[in-house]
Structures are given as structure tokens and as C-alpha cells.
Design an enzyme around this catalytic site. Structure first.
Site, PDB file in Angstrom:
ATOM      1  N   CYS A   1       3.095  -4.726   6.797  1.00  0.00           N
ATOM      2  CA  CYS A   1       2.509  -4.618   5.395  1.00  0.00           C
ATOM      3  C   CYS A   1       3.772  -3.961   4.657  1.00  0.00           C
ATOM      4  CB  CYS A   1       1.493  -3.643   5.375  1.00  0.00           C
ATOM      5  SG  CYS A   1       0.061  -4.402   5.910  1.00  0.00           S
TER       6      CYS A   1
ATOM      7  N   HIS B   1       0.764  -1.269   0.039  1.00  0.00           N
ATOM      8  CA  HIS B   1       0.023   0.154  -0.085  1.00  0.00           C
ATOM      9  C   HIS B   1       0.924   1.308   0.006  1.00  0.00           C
ATOM     10  CE1 HIS B   1       0.872   0.826   4.190  1.00  0.00           C
ATOM     11  NE2 HIS B   1       0.676  -0.359   4.401  1.00  0.00           N
TER      12      HIS B   1
END
Length: 205
Positions: free
Chosen positions: A179, A163
Site C-alpha cells: 500500500c 492511507h
């Protein structure tokens, strides 16, 4: 030097110049994006280390075209273009103990996604995260940034994402909750290249 020899050398020089390739246009890659739902300003190049800027590179290997390779120790992500080439991006990765390893695939992707802390994040730091249990709408202050690519295994969400970020200074570091973070400009570029179902390989040390 004779005129014929000088002409030969000039001809070779011209030929070599024609074969040369220009480097990436970093100013264009990180220019403002006014057409975005939440317009992005230009990213100041002096804030991005040259080795972390998006660029096409040689990448010989066994991966199929369209594969994403996350090289966690090197803080790099590669999108395999084929013919021994890949697009390389600088990334931020998870702290020790908060990282995905092995293979996954893209289950879905979203523009300007809503961010909701995972159950594990709320257990680890309830004072910080429980107030966001209802989700944070997409926007410039959202931790997922401009795009999110959701990683799945066997039909199940792994809870790991590739992301964007509202903390560009974290690129090149290991400080996330697991992440893979990218500059917003870079995750927009990657988002346009990938499709659901594509393979993702996460390399660890």
C-alpha cells in the site's frame, strides 16, 4: 544615480515583489488537529525531510484534473490540480514484489478506518498477523492511520490502499506490504480533495 533612474528601479523592484509567491506554510500544514475524532498532535518539522513535505508544484503532463499519480520510484504522490500544477506529497511504498502498477480508481474512502490484514499477509506472516484477523478499530495505533482511500478495478477491491500511518519514519522508504503510506496530516488533506470514481495511476520503474 539620478533620482529618475532610482525611482524607476524602485518601481521595478516593487512590481517584482508583488509578483513573487510565498512558499508553503509547513508549520500550518503540520499543526495539531484537535478536532479530529482522535486528535493529532503537531508533526515536528525536523522529522519530515523538506523534499517530503506537502507542497504545490509544477506538473506538466497529460493527466486530467483530479487524477492521483503515484510515482513509486520517486516516493512521491501527485494530486493533479490542473493548469500544469499538482499537489505533491512524500509517500512510503511497497517492498519489491508487493506493489500495484497501472491504473485503478477510488472505490471508496473512510475516516479512521478499521484495519484487517489480508489473506496474503496472514499466509506470509501468520505469527504476526493472524491475531488481528478480526480487525483493528480505527485510532492512533491503527496501521491505516487517519484516512484510507481504497483502490478498485472493474468493480473489485484490489486490496491496495492509499492511507495514513502510525510509522511516519517510513515515509520516503519502500517497506510496506504494497500500500501507499502518507503522513496522517497529508492523507487528511488528500482525502478532502478526492472523490470516489477518480482515476489513480501507479507508475513503477
Amino acid at each position: 544615480m539620478s533620482l529618475s533612474r532610482r525611482g524607476l528601479l524602485l518601481g521595478i523592484s516593487a512590481l517584482l515583489a508583488g509578483c513573487a509567491t510565498n512558499g508553503p506554510n509547513h508549520a500550518a500544514n503540520y499543526a495539531s488537529l484537535p478536532a479530529e475524532k482522535f486528535p493529532l498532535p503537531a508533526m515536528p518539522l525536523e522529522k519530515i525531510k523538506p523534499e517530503l513535505r506537502r507542497q504545490e508544484v509544477a506538473y506538466p503532463g497529460q493527466y486530467e484534473t483530479g487524477t492521483i499519480v503515484v510515482d513509486t520510484p520517486a516516493r512521491r504522490l501527485y494530486y493533479i490540480l490542473g493548469d500544469g500544477r499538482a499537489m505533491r506529497y512524500g509517500i512510503g511504498v511497497g517492498r519489491n514484489g508487493y506493489a500495484l502498477a497501472g491504473t485503478a480508481y477510488i472505490g471508496r474512502k473512510a475516516e479512521w478506518p478499521t484495519w484487517t490484514p489480508t489473506d496474503n499477509m496472514m499466509r506470509r506472516d501468520p505469527a504476526k498477523n493472524r491475531k488481528y484477523a478480526g480487525g483493528v478499530p480505527g485510532g492512533l495505533n491503527n496501521p491505516l492511520g487517519a484516512r484510507a482511500i481504497y483502490l478498485y478495478r472493474g468493480g473489485n477491491d484490489t486490496m491496495f490502499r492509499i492511507h495514513g500511518t502510525n510509522q511516519p519514519q517510513s515515509i520516503g522508504l519502500a517497506m510496506s506490504s504494497g500500500c501507499v503510506r502518507m503522513l496522517n496530516h497529508d492523507v487528511i488533506d488528500l482525502y478532502e480533495r478526492v472523490t470516489p470514481g477518480s482515476r489513480v495511476v501507479v507508475l513503477q520503474a
